[in-house]
Write a protein that holds these residues in place. Structure first.
Motif, PDB file in Angstrom:
ATOM      1  N   THR A  46       0.830  -1.216   0.000  1.00 59.29           N
ATOM      2  CA  THR A  46       0.000   0.000   0.000  1.00 59.29           C
ATOM      3  C   THR A  46       0.861   1.261   0.000  1.00 59.29           C
ATOM      4  O   THR A  46       0.610   2.212  -0.759  1.00 59.29           O
ATOM      5  CB  THR A  46      -0.923  -0.002   1.231  1.00 59.29           C
ATOM      6  OG1 THR A  46      -1.727  -1.186   1.215  1.00 59.29           O
ATOM      7  CG2 THR A  46      -1.823   1.222   1.233  1.00 59.29           C
ATOM      8  N   MET A  47       1.878   1.296   0.835  1.00 55.24           N
ATOM      9  CA  MET A  47       2.743   2.473   0.902  1.00 55.24           C
ATOM     10  C   MET A  47       3.516   2.673  -0.403  1.00 55.24           C
ATOM     11  O   MET A  47       3.707   3.812  -0.853  1.00 55.24           O
ATOM     12  CB  MET A  47       3.723   2.327   2.075  1.00 55.24           C
ATOM     13  CG  MET A  47       3.100   2.578   3.423  1.00 55.24           C
ATOM     14  SD  MET A  47       2.272   4.180   3.552  1.00 55.24           S
ATOM     15  CE  MET A  47       3.616   5.297   3.173  1.00 55.24           C
ATOM     16  N   ALA A  48       3.933   1.578  -1.009  1.00 54.83           N
ATOM     17  CA  ALA A  48       4.664   1.700  -2.281  1.00 54.83           C
ATOM     18  C   ALA A  48       3.778   2.314  -3.351  1.00 54.83           C
ATOM     19  O   ALA A  48       4.208   3.199  -4.118  1.00 54.83           O
ATOM     20  CB  ALA A  48       5.166   0.334  -2.730  1.00 54.83           C
ATOM     21  N   ILE A  49       2.513   1.880  -3.390  1.00 54.16           N
ATOM     22  CA  ILE A  49       1.579   2.408  -4.397  1.00 54.16           C
ATOM     23  C   ILE A  49       1.251   3.870  -4.094  1.00 54.16           C
ATOM     24  O   ILE A  49       1.171   4.719  -5.002  1.00 54.16           O
ATOM     25  CB  ILE A  49       0.309   1.553  -4.450  1.00 54.16           C
ATOM     26  CG1 ILE A  49       0.648   0.137  -4.919  1.00 54.16           C
ATOM     27  CG2 ILE A  49      -0.735   2.176  -5.374  1.00 54.16           C
ATOM     28  CD1 ILE A  49      -0.532  -0.820  -4.905  1.00 54.16           C
ATOM     29  N   VAL A  50       1.073   4.178  -2.785  1.00 54.42           N
ATOM     30  CA  VAL A  50       0.735   5.551  -2.399  1.00 54.42           C
ATOM     31  C   VAL A  50       1.868   6.501  -2.766  1.00 54.42           C
ATOM     32  O   VAL A  50       1.645   7.622  -3.260  1.00 54.42           O
ATOM     33  CB  VAL A  50       0.422   5.618  -0.896  1.00 54.42           C
ATOM     34  CG1 VAL A  50       0.380   7.064  -0.411  1.00 54.42           C
ATOM     35  CG2 VAL A  50      -0.904   4.918  -0.610  1.00 54.42           C
ATOM     36  N   VAL A  51       3.096   6.084  -2.497  1.00 58.51           N
ATOM     37  CA  VAL A  51       4.255   6.934  -2.847  1.00 58.51           C
ATOM     38  C   VAL A  51       4.317   7.148  -4.354  1.00 58.51           C
ATOM     39  O   VAL A  51       4.615   8.251  -4.837  1.00 58.51           O
ATOM     40  CB  VAL A  51       5.557   6.294  -2.326  1.00 58.51           C
ATOM     41  CG1 VAL A  51       6.777   7.029  -2.888  1.00 58.51           C
ATOM     42  CG2 VAL A  51       5.571   6.316  -0.804  1.00 58.51           C
TER      43      VAL A  51
END
Length: 603
Positions: free
Chosen positions: A419-424
């Motif tokens: 999730t964090m990778a996609i958000v970044v």
């Protein structure tokens, strides 16, 4: 066994010396119990034996035979040189004692040779028969006695029937009462929904950037109202569950099982193990009161919490929806592995305690015998061994649960990383508030999923208590209640007619009494005689409606006892068994079997 006259009994018992004695020896007569206990003492070959009225309950011939072979001048105890202290009320055997002790009013009134016993003592027992040890006509020896072998050396075990899960759940939910489970479910749905609404309100409040007092007051009011409703819903959920529905369900199930117990057919009761029955009314009821209730609450709350959190995550970060199908597959595999292993371990944990419970009850019942034979050490060692074995499944279950926690935390950590990778990557198009909301729910969903899987496994395992309860109620045959309604003056005369009667202690056991033909006229006093184990008590039990009558007729005042209500039959007569029954309480209460205050009002 030969010395105690058990050789003939072994020939008559269905499986010989390997015949199962049943719960508390119900398959044996009173005399057989006494002689087996005496044989156990003789086998010990101790130098000192204290025997308390061991000849009670024996017919005259068997009493003489046992005395001659065990205690007589040529008896086994004489031959091995054992000192014997025999407490008895039968003075016919005193002539063979070396020393006689007479106790009156708790004091020793005489000590000496039998021929010098006080005349008052002899007169008070003058009505008792005199026995002659030399009169024994039995010349058989142990080598001449053929031993009947067991038809089956294996011990049959009770295997819990597998019942469809939906039937068990239906039975359990039915115990909540009409609409009870539905009402409880809606309260939990409200609990989960209000949690999500609180988070959404906080996000909207942050996005509104309210600074004026009126705006802040509005949002505080909205959040406060939702929080108040949430607190009320939590209170109502806990109150409805632990104060209303769970106790109501437990009481309903307990009464059903207890009703089956008190209505059980006596002929089917002998093979029941006391430890198993005790487990059903202690451990199983405790599981229903505690584990099952908590597991149901956690499963329902976990399901609706996961649904609510997943919905928020998808709304906040729609691209995460693509990971839902593989995650569902992963969680399904994890719970499948854990459920299969954890459920079996929980069942093993429950079943491992049954031998410990049975051993404890046997120890309490036979405490005097255990001390007399010097078995406390071996019983303590057996208790320690059973206790240790009963804990093995518990520790294995804890290990499996730690594995589940580790795997689920790894999966959740992977989801948060993705999730964090996609958000970044998509930070320019992502709403910071919704991203924060999604991350919070992702971090919270891990413990919720772990709790859900554990609770689901515990629920499935705890339903085993419902399965065992249903099995007990379905497999415990109820007494046949006849359809004939006799006249109100039935059994005022008490004439008994028995024709070609055959009866047994269970449906599958061989007949204990066979081809009995008897007529007892009203007012007659009948004495039933025979050696121990011949069927005297069985015949009396058949008259009282306790045995399974396979053929023939037993009529009282021309009414067949199998065609009337068994409760009515027993209310019309009194039966005194060999083993007297006493309730806890005073002598007055045991004399009347009614409450003391009722008696006082009748004075």
């Amino acid at each position: 066994c030969w010395a105690c006259g058990l050789d003939q009994d072994f020939q008559e018992l269905p499986d010989g010396i390997d015949t199962r004695v049943g719960n508390d020896g119900t398959a044996l007569s009173g005399g057989q119990k006494n002689r087996i206990s005496l044989a156990r003492s003789v086998y010990s070959r101790r130098s000192l034996m204290v025997l308390d009225d061991v000849l009670a309950g024996l017919d005259t011939r068997t009493e003489r035979l046992v005395f001659n072979r065990v205690l007589g001048p040529q008896g086994l105890l004489r031959k091995i040189g054992s000192a014997v202290v025999l407490a008895t009320h039968a003075i016919g055997w005193l002539r063979y004692a070396d020393t006689v002790l007479v106790i009156e009013n708790g004091k020793l009134s005489y000590r000496g040779k039998p021929e010098d016993a006080p005349a008052s003592f002899i007169r008070s027992h003058a009505g008792q028969p005199e026995y002659e040890a030399e009169d024994e006509s039995d010349n058989t020896s142990p080598a001449d006695i053929p031993m009947k072998t067991s038809r089956s050396s294996s011990v049959s075990s009770s295997i819990t029937k597998r019942q469809a899960n939906w039937q068990l759940y239906k039975s359990y939910f039915k115990s909540f009462g009409r609409f009870g489970f539905i009402n409880f479910t809606f309260l939990i749905i409200g609990f989960s929904a209000l949690q999500c609404v609180q988070q959404l309100v906080l996000k909207w409040w942050a996005g509104a950037e309210a600074t004026s007092p009126s705006e802040l007051g509005k949002w505080v009011g909205i959040l406060g109202a939702i929080t108040l409703i949430f607190v009320v819903d939590v209170f109502l959920t806990l109150w409805a569950g632990f104060i209303v529905y769970f106790p109501k369900s437990s009481l309903y199930l307990h009464l059903q099982q207890f009703t089956a117990l008190v209505k059980v057919r006596y002929s089917a009761w002998g093979g029941k193990e006391t430890g198993s029955i005790t487990n059903r009314f202690s451990q199983d009821i405790s599981i229903i009161d505690g584990q099952l209730a908590n597991a149901l609450l956690n499963v329902l709350a976990g399901i609706f919490d996961v649904i609510a959190m997943t919905s928020i995550i998808i709304v906040a970060t729609p691209f995460i929806a693509a990971t839902i199908p593989p995650l569902v597959a992963v969680f399904w595999i994890i719970q499948k592995i854990y459920l299969r292993t954890g459920k079996q371990l929980r069942i093993m944990d429950l079943e491992a305690k049954a031998p410990l419970c049975t051993h404890f009850l046997e120890t309490v019942t036979g405490a005097a015998t255990i001390k007399a034979f010097g078995w406390p050490k071996s019983y303590r060692e057996k208790n320690d061994k059973l206790l240790e074995e009963s804990q093995i499944p518990y520790y294995l279950l804890e290990s499996v649960q730690n594995w589940l926690s580790l795997v689920l935390n790894l999966v959740v950590a992977g989801l948060a990383t993705v999730t964090m990778a996609i958000v970044v990557k998509l930070r320019s198009t992502s709403d910071a508030g919704y991203v924060a909301l999604a991350l919070i729910n992702i971090m919270d969903i891990g413990p919720i999923l772990e709790m859900l899987v554990v609770a689901w496994t515990q629920l499935e395992t705890s339903m085993g208590a419902i399965a065992r309860m249903k099995e007990f109620m379905e497999d415990t045959p109820e007494e046949e209640q006849g359809k004939i309604n006799p006249p109100s003056d039935w059994m005022t005369e008490g004439g008994i007619t028995i024709s070609r009667l055959e009866a047994s202690y269970s449906d599958i056991a061989p007949s204990t009494i066979k081809d009995i033909n008897l007529q007892i006229k009203p007012g007659q006093k009948i004495a039933i005689c025979g050696r121990t184990g011949s069927g005297k008590s069985s015949l009396a039990s058949a008259v009282f409606g306790l045995l399974h009558i396979s053929s023939g007729h037993l009529k009282i005042d021309d009414v067949d006892v199998t065609q009337v209500s068994q409760e009515l039959l027993r209310s019309k007569m009194i039966a005194l068994p060999q083993d007297a029954y006493f309730t806890t309480g005073t002598v007055r209460e045991n004399l009347s079997l009614r409450k003391t205050d009722t008696l006082q009002r009748k004075k």
